[in-house]
Design a protein around this motif. Sequence first.
Motif, PDB file in Angstrom:
ATOM      1  N   PRO A 248      36.876  36.517  26.912  1.00 45.07           N
ATOM      2  CA  PRO A 248      38.030  36.094  27.717  1.00 45.07           C
ATOM      3  C   PRO A 248      39.312  35.910  26.906  1.00 45.07           C
ATOM      4  O   PRO A 248      40.373  36.377  27.322  1.00 45.07           O
ATOM      5  CB  PRO A 248      37.564  34.768  28.323  1.00 45.07           C
ATOM      6  N   TYR A 251      40.572  39.258  25.569  1.00 37.20           N
ATOM      7  CA  TYR A 251      41.048  40.049  26.705  1.00 37.20           C
ATOM      8  C   TYR A 251      42.462  39.595  27.090  1.00 37.20           C
ATOM      9  O   TYR A 251      43.349  40.419  27.328  1.00 37.20           O
ATOM     10  CB  TYR A 251      40.095  39.866  27.886  1.00 37.20           C
ATOM     11  N   PHE A 294      41.185  38.921  36.622  1.00 36.20           N
ATOM     12  CA  PHE A 294      40.880  38.657  35.213  1.00 36.20           C
ATOM     13  C   PHE A 294      39.398  38.312  35.041  1.00 36.20           C
ATOM     14  O   PHE A 294      38.707  38.891  34.186  1.00 36.20           O
ATOM     15  CB  PHE A 294      41.758  37.516  34.707  1.00 36.20           C
ATOM     16  N   VAL A 295      38.900  37.392  35.843  1.00 36.42           N
ATOM     17  CA  VAL A 295      37.497  36.988  35.750  1.00 36.42           C
ATOM     18  C   VAL A 295      36.577  38.177  36.042  1.00 36.42           C
ATOM     19  O   VAL A 295      35.578  38.405  35.347  1.00 36.42           O
ATOM     20  CB  VAL A 295      37.207  35.827  36.724  1.00 36.42           C
ATOM     21  N   VAL A 298      36.558  40.669  33.041  1.00 43.12           N
ATOM     22  CA  VAL A 298      35.884  40.093  31.872  1.00 43.12           C
ATOM     23  C   VAL A 298      34.373  40.094  32.084  1.00 43.12           C
ATOM     24  O   VAL A 298      33.605  40.485  31.200  1.00 43.12           O
ATOM     25  CB  VAL A 298      36.405  38.661  31.589  1.00 43.12           C
TER      26      VAL A 298
END
Length: 395
Positions: A248, A251, A294-295, A298
Amino acid sequence: MGAGAKLNPQTQVSQERRRDLLLIGGLALLTFILHLIFYKGYGFFRDELYFIVCGNHLDWGYVDQPPGVPFIAWASRHVLGDSLFAIRFVPMVFAALQVMFTGLITRFMGGGRYAILLASVAILAAPMYFGSYLNTDMVMLTGWAACSYIAVRIMAEHNPRLWVWFGVAAGLSLQGKHEMAFFGFALLAGILLSPQRKMLLSPWLYAGGAVALVIILPNIIWEIRHNWATLELLQNIARSHKNIVLGPLDYFKTNILFLSPLSFPIWFGGICWCLFAKAGRNFRAMGWMWIAAFVTFVVLKGKAYYLAPVYPALFAAGSVAIGAWLGKPGTWRVWMKPALATIVILFDMLLWPFAMPMMSVEKFIAYEQALHVTPTKTETMHLNQLPQQYADMFG
């Protein structure tokens, strides 16, 4: 009308709208001209040659992609010829359209001309977007910018009928890259987590989903007939450990670098404005959309640049917030407006050689070494002194 006569409010609004649209159109044209100047690079990119070959065998699907980009390659060659300009003409147009949609998003979020300028410049100059290659990413970037524009209009105008046009844009974008589906999921998650969740009750939203499904249906039928070949390919790639997997934090940091560090306060401020500001209440879903996307990427171990399509709306939101703040009384704020936009674009220009080849190989390597930058890569392969994309323009 006398010199001292005042315009009626309707005429004044019409003139303001015309000036806004002229600015947006001018910035889009500037984007096209800049890409026209630098489009040649070192020649054809490896993937471009592959898309050209796929265009010689048109179908409703391929093992690794939907039919959109091979069709664009086929059409470009039939209309413009076999030159590099012919192959990269549509990517240049798409780059200009992305800036145009960013400006329109900013306007519908309530931004004035300075906010439109700042958001558009941030997209125009960002290394992540500065490059005219024929690839599936160009469809995803421009397609989601169009979808974001329509979604923001729906939120600003409370006009659910526009979901039908959202479905058209989403369906066409899906025919260019399947990953577009993740952004649709992220937007739905953002709406669910925001005060805009009542939009999920609108039949127009589901009508838009039906339109998108009809447009992508030929590709789905192709996948069924070929035993979901694309899904099998993705599973094989995951097992091969071909792609570089980032945690995370890495990233997040990589996205900051790809977009330019000086642009970080703009788009991150846009997330905060959407999530917390009173003026951004109608657009809470756009802030949550970034979090959901984003989550998702990832967790699914997607490449760092996969998140790129969500940022035009965030640059727009951040520019609205900055424009409102700099619009308050204060002498230093007057000169801060042009200074901020100028600093962002000048700094980003230093990074352009890493986004689009504009130097000889020898000069680029010297430039890279002078800035102490290592070649970028997204896959687990050995590189010498050229970034992966540049190396794939030779041999």
